[in-house]
Design an enzyme around this catalytic site. Structure first.
Site, PDB file in Angstrom:
ATOM      1  N   SER A  84       0.849  -1.204   0.000  1.00  0.00           N
ATOM      2  CA  SER A  84       0.000   0.000   0.000  1.00  0.00           C
ATOM      3  C   SER A  84       0.879   1.246   0.000  1.00  0.00           C
ATOM      4  CB  SER A  84      -0.879   0.024   1.251  1.00  0.00           C
ATOM      5  OG  SER A  84      -1.538   1.266   1.382  1.00  0.00           O
TER       6      SER A  84
ATOM      7  N   TYR B  85      -0.533  -0.631  10.470  1.00  0.00           N
ATOM      8  CA  TYR B  85      -0.811  -0.795   9.037  1.00  0.00           C
ATOM      9  C   TYR B  85       0.340  -0.220   8.207  1.00  0.00           C
ATOM     10  CZ  TYR B  85      -3.365  -1.072   4.656  1.00  0.00           C
ATOM     11  OH  TYR B  85      -3.747  -1.382   3.364  1.00  0.00           O
TER      12      TYR B  85
END
Ligand SMILES: NC(=O)c1ccc[n+]([C@@H]2O[C@H](COP(=O)([O-])OP(=O)(O)OC[C@H]3O[C@@H](n4cnc5c(N)ncnc54)[C@H](OP(=O)(O)O)[C@@H]3O)[C@@H](O)[C@H]2O)c1
Length: 245
Positions: free
Chosen positions: A128, A141
């Site tokens: 990501s 994350y």
């Protein structure tokens, strides 16, 4: 081609599975809850109900699917903490690391057993843009995706001589069940079908790293090269929240 996708029951993974199937490839998916799979795909896919955090089950699934060859493994399964908050819930944070980092490593380890012996194959991880900087409210994350991106870069060097390609995909916001829960602005949001088509094209071109959309690439690269004090100042006063992708 034989393509195995972790986390293929919804979102990006499901859309990739749908598109590879439509082009006549043999597709295997795994997920914790196979009832999420659309009825019309259930008979066409080879599916395995498991968590990617369960190394043994994932290894058995990939070995079974790749019994007579394995061309592409896409380590897509991932989760986020889902809230913009301090590390209040450490157990969620450990789970994010477990799924997003070890889930990718376990998949690659299993795939490499097959790919190194056949001297060909393509490993893909869905990382990501959140891994390029430390985002507020998304420590685990961001860290997990940074780990995946760096891991892919090393692995791509290590396995070059075995004729194994590695592609790290770094999407911005994609419209999936995961992001549907977001209640904050999601700049440059893209449909899952368009995102999957771009990911497939990047895999086909054997790109080492593919960051998209380009606007998000530009934004994140800018944030990454800023002096950290400036980054800190901007992000402490941010109105955009990137934490839920
Ligand atoms: N959507 C975005 O904007 C975006 C942006 C950047 C990166 N990404 C990354 O893209 C990947 C896919 O995300 P998505 O947006 O498509 O999310 P999603 O719709 O929530 O799909 C996640 C998939 O992963 C599976 N999964 C989650 N935890 C798992 C586990 N422990 N074991 C096995 N499967 C598991 C889920 O299936 P089950 O629930 O059946 O287990 C589901 O199939 C993730 O790695 C995410 O971090 C997404």
């Amino acid at each position: 081609m034989k393509v195995f996708i972790t986390g293929g029951t919804t979102g990006i993974g499901l859309e990739l599975a749908r598109q590879y199937l439509a082009d006549g490839h043999v597709v295997g998916v795994c997920g914790r809850d196979l009832t999420k799979l659309p009825q019309e795909l259930k008979d066409k896919l080879k599916s395995y109900q498991l968590s990617v955090t369960d190394k043994k089950s994932l290894d058995e699934a990939i070995s079974d699917f790749g019994r007579d060859g394995l061309d592409i493994v896409i380590a897509n399964a991932g989760r986020s903490v889902g809230v913009k908050e301090k590390m209040a819930d450490w157990s969620k944070a450990y789970d994010v690391m477990d799924t997003n980092v070890y889930g990718v490593m376990y998949a690659f380890e299993s795939a490499l057993k097959i790919m190194t012996s056949q001297k060909s194959g393509h490993l893909v991880a869905i990382s990501s843009v959140a891994g390029f900087v430390g985002l507020a409210g998304a420590a685990s994350y961001s860290a997990s995706k940074a780990a995946v991106t760096t891991f892919c870069e090393s692995i791509s060097l290590d396995y070059k001589s075995d004729n194994i390609n590695v592609t790290c995909i770094c999407p911005g916001f994609i419209d999936t069940p995961l992001t549907k829960q977001n209640n904050h602005p999601m700049p440059f949001l893209m449909s899952a079908s368009k995102g999957a088509a771009l990911i497939r094209a990047a895999i086909e071109r054997k790109k080492l790293r593919y960051i998209f959309p380009w606007q998000m690439n530009f934004l994140m690269m800018f944030l990454r090269i800023l002096p950290r004090k400036v980054y800190y100042f901007i992000m402490s006063n941010q109105t955009l929240n990137f934490t839920k992708s």
